[in-house]
Scaffold this active site. Structure first.
Site, PDB file in Angstrom:
ATOM      1  N   THR A  54       0.827  -1.221   0.000  1.00  0.00           N
ATOM      2  CA  THR A  54       0.000   0.000   0.000  1.00  0.00           C
ATOM      3  C   THR A  54       0.853   1.258   0.000  1.00  0.00           C
ATOM      4  O   THR A  54       0.363   2.340  -0.323  1.00  0.00           O
ATOM      5  CB  THR A  54      -0.886   0.045   1.257  1.00  0.00           C
ATOM      6  OG1 THR A  54      -0.037   0.188   2.410  1.00  0.00           O
ATOM      7  CG2 THR A  54      -1.731  -1.203   1.392  1.00  0.00           C
ATOM      8  N   ASP A  99      17.519   1.783  -0.429  1.00  0.00           N
ATOM      9  CA  ASP A  99      16.784   1.575   0.814  1.00  0.00           C
ATOM     10  C   ASP A  99      17.708   1.901   1.984  1.00  0.00           C
ATOM     11  O   ASP A  99      18.646   1.159   2.277  1.00  0.00           O
ATOM     12  CB  ASP A  99      16.302   0.117   0.896  1.00  0.00           C
ATOM     13  CG  ASP A  99      15.370  -0.101   2.073  1.00  0.00           C
ATOM     14  OD1 ASP A  99      15.747   0.267   3.212  1.00  0.00           O
ATOM     15  OD2 ASP A  99      14.269  -0.626   1.856  1.00  0.00           O
ATOM     16  N   ASP A 156      18.076  -0.742   4.886  1.00  0.00           N
ATOM     17  CA  ASP A 156      18.826  -1.933   4.467  1.00  0.00           C
ATOM     18  C   ASP A 156      20.312  -1.615   4.303  1.00  0.00           C
ATOM     19  O   ASP A 156      21.178  -2.392   4.698  1.00  0.00           O
ATOM     20  CB  ASP A 156      18.271  -2.474   3.146  1.00  0.00           C
ATOM     21  CG  ASP A 156      16.993  -3.266   3.352  1.00  0.00           C
ATOM     22  OD1 ASP A 156      16.708  -3.645   4.506  1.00  0.00           O
ATOM     23  OD2 ASP A 156      16.277  -3.497   2.363  1.00  0.00           O
TER      24      ASP A 156
HETATM   25  C1  PRP Z   1      12.020   4.281   4.853  1.00  0.00           C
HETATM   26  C2  PRP Z   1      12.576   5.608   5.345  1.00  0.00           C
HETATM   27  C3  PRP Z   1      11.322   6.349   5.711  1.00  0.00           C
HETATM   28  C4  PRP Z   1      10.340   5.877   4.669  1.00  0.00           C
HETATM   29  C5  PRP Z   1      10.206   6.924   3.612  1.00  0.00           C
HETATM   30  O1  PRP Z   1      11.703   3.462   5.900  1.00  0.00           O
HETATM   31  O2  PRP Z   1      13.503   5.464   6.384  1.00  0.00           O
HETATM   32  O3  PRP Z   1      10.873   6.089   7.016  1.00  0.00           O
HETATM   33  O4  PRP Z   1      10.886   4.672   4.109  1.00  0.00           O
HETATM   34  O5  PRP Z   1       9.207   6.580   2.706  1.00  0.00           O
HETATM   35  P1  PRP Z   1       7.853   7.423   2.597  1.00  0.00           P
HETATM   36  O6  PRP Z   1       8.229   8.860   2.627  1.00  0.00           O
HETATM   37  O7  PRP Z   1       7.283   6.998   1.293  1.00  0.00           O
HETATM   38  O8  PRP Z   1       6.963   7.033   3.751  1.00  0.00           O
HETATM   39  P2  PRP Z   1      11.143   1.967   5.662  1.00  0.00           P
HETATM   40  O9  PRP Z   1       9.661   1.982   5.536  1.00  0.00           O
HETATM   41  O10 PRP Z   1      11.900   1.343   4.551  1.00  0.00           O
HETATM   42  O11 PRP Z   1      11.434   1.265   7.046  1.00  0.00           O
HETATM   43  P3  PRP Z   1      12.841   0.806   7.677  1.00  0.00           P
HETATM   44  O12 PRP Z   1      13.606   2.052   8.031  1.00  0.00           O
HETATM   45  O13 PRP Z   1      12.425   0.042   8.886  1.00  0.00           O
HETATM   46  O14 PRP Z   1      13.563  -0.019   6.668  1.00  0.00           O
HETATM   47  N1  URA Z   2      12.676   4.534   1.666  1.00  0.00           N
HETATM   48  C1  URA Z   2      13.994   4.388   1.398  1.00  0.00           C
HETATM   49  O1  URA Z   2      14.762   3.887   2.233  1.00  0.00           O
HETATM   50  N2  URA Z   2      14.435   4.826   0.208  1.00  0.00           N
HETATM   51  C2  URA Z   2      13.639   5.373  -0.703  1.00  0.00           C
HETATM   52  O2  URA Z   2      14.133   5.760  -1.781  1.00  0.00           O
HETATM   53  C3  URA Z   2      12.275   5.502  -0.412  1.00  0.00           C
HETATM   54  C4  URA Z   2      11.817   5.085   0.801  1.00  0.00           C
END
Ligand code: PRP
Ligand code: URA
Length: 215
Positions: free
Chosen positions: A114, A206, A209
């Site tokens: 989503t 990411d 990651d």
């Molecule tokens: C990533 C990042 C933000 C989000 C940004 O986290 O650190 O929190 O995505 O995306 P958005 O602006 O579209 O919401 P992620 O959901 O990958 O979680 P993680 O840090 O636990 O890997």
């Molecule tokens: N979250 C990430 O970590 N990277 C992106 O580019 C978008 C969302």
């Protein structure tokens, strides 16, 4: 350091060292350890700018030679709030500048299907209304996670909030502005766009990651 006027609530923190470090962080060949170090250093440099208008109060100082009036940071208690996971990588860098700041945590991840944020943890220090919050998350993509993190803080009573990210996408900046026009967004870079999976391009991939070596 200079800040570049940008749309809405965005403040771009420009500095040769930030540009240099960010380009290394973007490089897909950069290993986890170096990536973490770079995120920490960029966060520290950005915080220098994001805190450039902190209130000061005068203080008496005894130098080895004489008395003088100096300054110390006054006013609202500083509180860092990393958005888990990737925001954790920014905390130590900012704490190097403001070691007495408190640290809260907001757990949030973006649902892969989503793309909406799912929140799973919230813990911040008490006396929320007395605090100046700095939300930390390297990526502002759709803005869903950032806007939800700020909403959680506001529900808890926070009134003074700034958002620090390393790479922002135009969509994320717009969403933050629509949802929280009172919250300045500091970013080291405003990238071109989101791809079909809502990753920032060119971006850095990411962030969570890359920081924790998962995937
Ligand atoms: C990533 C990042 C933000 C989000 C940004 O986290 O650190 O929190 O995505 O995306 P958005 O602006 O579209 O919401 P992620 O959901 O990958 O979680 P993680 O840090 O636990 O890997
Ligand atoms: N979250 C990430 O970590 N990277 C992106 O580019 C978008 C969302």
């Amino acid at each position: 350091m200079h800040t570049t006027p940008a749309p809405g609530n965005l403040v771009l923190t420009r500095h040769p060292l930030i540009e240099h470090k960010l380009s290394i962080a973007r490089d897909r060949a950069t290993p986890t350890k170096l990536f973490k170090e770079l995120v920490e250093e960029i966060a520290m440099l950005m915080a220098y700018e994001a805190m450039s208008d902190l209130a000061l109060e005068s203080v008496d100082v005894e130098t080895p030679l004489e008395s003088m009036r100096g300054w110390r940071v006054s006013g609202k208690k500083l509180t860092l709030v990393p958005v888990l996971r990737a925001g954790l990588g920014m905390v130590e860098g900012v704490l190097r500048l403001v070691p007495s700041a408190r640290v809260g945590h907001i757990g949030m991840y973006r649902d892969h299907d989503t793309l909406e944020p799912v929140d799973y943890y919230f813990k911040v220090p008490g006396d929320v209304g007395e605090r100046q919050f700095f939300v930390l998350d390297p990526m502002l993509a759709t803005g869903g996670s950032g806007a939800a993190a700020v909403s959680s803080l506001k529900r808890a009573g926070a009134q003074r909030i700034r958002f620090l990210c390393i790479v922002a996408a135009p969509a994320g900046v717009q969403r933050m502005y629509r949802t929280h026009p009172d919250v300045p967004v500091y970013a080291a870079a405003l990238d071109r766009e989101l791809n079909a999976q809502s990753y920032i391009v060119p971006g850095l991939g990411d962030a969570g990651d890359r920081m924790f070596g998962t995937r």
